[in-house]
Design an enzyme around this catalytic site. Structure first.
Site, PDB file in Angstrom:
ATOM      1  N   TRP A   1       7.616   2.095   2.508  1.00  0.00           N
ATOM      2  CA  TRP A   1       6.326   2.352   1.873  1.00  0.00           C
ATOM      3  C   TRP A   1       5.177   2.200   2.850  1.00  0.00           C
ATOM      4  O   TRP A   1       4.197   2.956   2.781  1.00  0.00           O
ATOM      5  CB  TRP A   1       6.150   1.461   0.636  1.00  0.00           C
TER       6      TRP A   1
ATOM      7  N   ASP B   1      -1.194  -3.289   0.215  1.00  0.00           N
ATOM      8  CA  ASP B   1      -0.460  -2.700  -0.892  1.00  0.00           C
ATOM      9  C   ASP B   1       0.356  -3.839  -1.504  1.00  0.00           C
ATOM     10  O   ASP B   1       1.320  -4.316  -0.902  1.00  0.00           O
ATOM     11  CB  ASP B   1       0.452  -1.587  -0.358  1.00  0.00           C
TER      12      ASP B   1
ATOM     13  N   LYS C   1       5.420  -2.613 -11.929  1.00  0.00           N
ATOM     14  CA  LYS C   1       6.353  -3.682 -11.581  1.00  0.00           C
ATOM     15  C   LYS C   1       5.946  -4.982 -12.275  1.00  0.00           C
ATOM     16  O   LYS C   1       6.670  -5.494 -13.117  1.00  0.00           O
ATOM     17  CB  LYS C   1       6.415  -3.828 -10.067  1.00  0.00           C
TER      18      LYS C   1
END
Lengths: 356, 356
Positions: free
Chosen positions: A100, A169, A193
């Site tokens: 990511w 992030d 999440k």
């Protein structure tokens, strides 16, 4: 049979939240309308989005120097949006700690220069590189990190210091542990999440950084548009934000982030202690970089990995397959996973090892 | 008391759909998980998004020459995204028929030249300009229209012909009437009026147009990213797409778009016939441009408008206030509004007139 869903996201939500949402699904506060049928400008909806923001501010202790925004598109949209808003042809430092963070860096290259200031790629992202080895730029527009790496199963225990604003992030560990928001220029997180259903990203941005936003950025991609309109310039993802309000109500009820962190630490310790006690299961992650959110491990073979995932599912322990890019097994144990789920997983792992 | 919600969007959804979603909210197909807790890559979710796409294709009779995409951000995000993908510094024609078409044109100017090919601005957007008066560009990259104008209450009865691909924002009348998708280069629509909850836009794009998409467009803003990954490059808004699957299941069950159009025509006729029969209420919209989705009208004064909206609400007829930019009253009667709702509204209007 009790079912524990170990999906990396979209992930399980607190049972109490799901039951409340179900109860009022078709009839919110005696309006005979469901929340998803309400006008976002109406009297019933406005307090919901306001409460979601207030809860986020309270739980994370966010000062008025920061704007709290709800932006559609998930964290992947933020990869380009943050560079589009804050990079402006300058150089940014990106810490390369997994899939990511790479995707984030790739999008930033469209809007300026990217300096990969550290990388654990050569060892398959098995750790967070020590800060004193980082090669930071002079005058970077910002320093970007991925606080928890969902695929590799690593997590920052502390955060790097830098002159440039730190942008994180936090998609997979937001609100799972106490952090000091003032250490960051911006924090963003896909909701699916720890926060609610998929469909938006939470963005927490220091207001002075928004002065960088150029007039040529399209309206819906400007942070200022969201900040100036309380995330209601256009129709927000009303139901997803409602779920965030319920989830954060619940977090407050159970004692806030500090209480959640305590349980998250206990869950992770249980699982890692067990992994360390057996040689049947192995984890590729270096000890000091282990994620308390995504615990990756393997059995002795790919065949057994597959059997493990299938047998576990049959016992109500679902979604234990590792990310398709790396294989193996992964247990995602976000805020909503009760400790009983981790205990049940360990019992199953013991039994599986014995029978293998 | 029966409640009819006349909100312009987010709007009411079919009762049957809401009840089904509520029943399985916490336990989808005996998984003990709600749909919003399911991994988007899992075996239970994959058929849901596939069904949503298949239903859209079947209902709108969409050929394989077109891609069907689910993109977060609503129609407002499409205003910039379509220009970013398809304009590339060229000229596009924009028909100016209201607030939303203006917003679309504004974003396009960031990526090329905009020719306002017609406008009804001088008469407060009270009609769709006759096609033979339009001033189309030679070699336009595309021609953009807003098929139904939610604020002004106007709607295209037929569509203009042009050499350039026709692109239509159908946010407020998608699937409310039979159209020939082959007449369009691209159709897009925010979901929260006829299709489901807010949180994404449906994009139907002729595949050859995607050849225009430049490599410099960020990943999450490229139509090709969605087309090549079945709208699953990153986590889609899973629950909103599930609601689309349920809503389109329902549309199929009740006879498809043609059946819906018949009811929509009947609902609109009832209401406009009544408006034409009284001088107490007036509608500013020219007859041949009247929208069958958003019926705008006024009482003799602003004070009575406000009283009308409040009294109607007390009788279970909610959200009848006109858009904040224009005032007055507005009844949005999308697919999910039953004819009984329109009948109840007319009864109330008669009573209100009598007592005023």
């Amino acid at each position: 049979m009790a079912v524990y869903n170990f999906s990396a996201g979209p992930a399980m939500l607190p049972k109490k939240v799901m039951e409340k949402a179900q109860a009022e699904f078709c009839n919110y506060q005696n309006s005979e309308c469901g929340v998803m049928e309400l006008s976002h400008r109406g009297k019933l909806y406005a307090p919901i989005i306001a409460r979601a923001e207030a809860n986020v501010r309270e739980l994370m202790n966010i000062s008025d120097d920061y704007a709290v925004l709800f932006v559609q598109g998930g964290a992947s949209m933020q990869f380009c949006m943050l560079a589009m808003n804050l990079l402006n042809g300058n150089t940014a430092d990106y810490a390369e700690t997994g899939v990511w963070s790479n995707k984030a860096a790739k999008e930033a290259k469209l809007f300026g220069n990217v300096n990969i200031c550290c990388s654990s790629k050569e060892t398959k992202y098995d750790h967070i590189p020590a800060f004193d080895t980082w090669n930071l730029s002079d005058n970077a527009a910002y320093l970007h990190i991925t606080s928890n790496n969902t695929v590799a199963g690593t997590q920052y225990r502390t955060f790097p210091k830098s002159n440039a604003p730190l942008i994180a992030d936090m998609s997979s560990d937001i609100m799972s542990r106490v952090i000091n928001v003032n250490d960051f220029g911006m924090i963003y997180a896909g909701a699916q999440k720890n926060l609610g259903p998929s469909g938006f990203a939470l963005v927490i941005i220091r207001k002075d950084l928004m002065e960088r936003v150029a007039a040529t950025v399209p309206t819906m991609l400007k942070y200022t548009t969201y900040a100036e309109n309380e995330s209601m310039f256009n129709t927000p993802p009303t139901y997803a934000v409602y779920m965030l309000a319920l989830v954060t109500d619940y977090f407050k009820e159970v004692g806030g982030i500090a209480a959640m962190e305590k349980v998250n630490d206990a869950k992770a310790k249980l699982l890692y202690d067990y992994l360390d006690s057996t040689s049947f299961y192995t984890t590729p992650v270096q000890k000091d970089s282990r994620s308390r959110m995504n615990v990756v491990f393997r059995t002795p073979s790919e065949e057994l990995d597959a059997k493990f995932v299938a047998d576990a599912k049959a016992c109500g322990l679902t979604d234990l397959k590792g990310h398709r890019l790396v294989g193996g097994c992964r247990a995602s144990i976000y805020n909503a996973m009760p400790i009983e789920g981790v205990q049940a997983l360990i019992e199953f792992m013991k039994k599986f090892e014995k029978e293998a």
